[in-house]
Design an enzyme around this catalytic site. Structure first.
Site, PDB file in Angstrom:
ATOM      1  CG  ASP A  27     -15.615 -56.196   9.303  1.00  0.00           C
ATOM      2  OD1 ASP A  27     -15.806 -55.790  10.379  1.00  0.00           O
ATOM      3  OD2 ASP A  27     -16.821 -56.751   8.634  1.00  0.00           O
ATOM      4  CG  ASN A  75     -16.094 -47.139  11.846  1.00  0.00           C
ATOM      5  OD1 ASN A  75     -14.999 -47.448  11.488  1.00  0.00           O
ATOM      6  ND2 ASN A  75     -16.946 -48.068  12.052  1.00  0.00           N
TER       7      ASN A  75
END
Ligand code: FPP
Length: 247
Positions: A27, A75
């Site tokens: 991330d 996503n």
């Protein structure tokens, strides 16, 4: 005056107490790019380079398995241009498998629902997996279109089908059975989950496997994550008192 000697800080990894399997949530690529006034795609590219570096490092020090969260089931909700860019990045990486895995002992696997990935990517995945087939080092699970909840549902369905077909009884649906039917079923247990970039959540990553995993967070954005940071995470892990519910 007498001073108590300060406990010496541990500075190196104890090879006899390595986490067997590490999960990483890669991330902070977007923030890394933003801080540099670069497009998000530059952040993902830098994140992919970090991924390669960290996997090689983990193989070198003797970690048995690493699972990297490259694309989650959620996503797909990102702007199409970003999804396309991530898919292209993954494709290019897989396409270069000969070069990427040359001289390494990495065993590549892909975990997640591959049915939603394009035929082009699926072919590249099969080819890259084939290249690393004879290897004996670290298992690298690339989590692609992966979601921890989906993974648990999938295992539950495998059990339900087996019961429906008379191959097992409901009582035979045990933790061990479900564990074996996770994508990571033949991997060593996940001992450590790393999340950089300051977020404190699992985001649907390795939900089943994280039951007793140690969590390690850091403010560093993934593209800046170094071998030294991985070393730090492992040293911290080695200081943890893992009780598994016992006293
Ligand atoms: C989260 O950071 C990251 C992702 C959704 C993608 C992770 C993918 C990679 C690191 C590249 C993988 C590619 C290969 C070839 C392994 P973010 O974009 O949400 O960052 P932000 O929270 O700072 O915006």
């Amino acid at each position: 005056m007498l001073f108590k000697k300060k406990k010496e800080e541990v500075r190196s990894i104890d090879p006899s107490n390595l986490p067997r399997h590490i999960g990483v949530i890669m991330d902070g690529n977007g923030r890394w790019a933003k801080n540099r006034h670069l497009p998000r795609s530059a952040g993902h590219k830098a994140g992919a380079d970090t991924f390669e570096k960290i996997v090689k490092y983990c193989d070198k020090i003797g970690i048995k398995a690493i699972t990297a969260y490259a694309f989650s089931t959620e996503n797909w909700n990102r702007p199409k241009a970003e999804v396309d860019n991530l898919m292209e990045l993954l494709y290019n990486y897989l396409q270069m498998a000969e070069e990427k895995f040359a001289g390494t002992n990495i065993i590549l696997r892909v975990i997640g629902d591959r049915s939603a990935l394009s035929e082009k990517i699926n072919k590249a995945i099969d080819h890259a997996i084939e290249i690393t087939n004879g290897n004996t080092g670290i298992i690298l699970n690339m989590a692609l279109n992966y979601g921890g909840q989906d993974e648990i549902v999938r295992a539950a369905r495998i059990a339900a089908e087996a019961v429906k077909n008379g191959e097992m009884t409901p009582e035979e649906i045990t933790k061990e059975f479900l564990d074996k039917n996770m994508y990571t079923g033949d991997n060593p247990p996940v001992d450590l989950i790393i999340r950089p970039s300051g977020e404190l959540r699992l985001s649907n990553f390795l939900l089943w496997q994280s039951a007793y995993a140690e969590l390690w967070y850091s403010d560093i954005n993934w593209p800046d994550f170094s071998e030294k940071d991985m070393e730090r995470a492992i040293i911290d892990y080695q200081k943890r008192n893992r009780r598994f519910g016992k006293v």
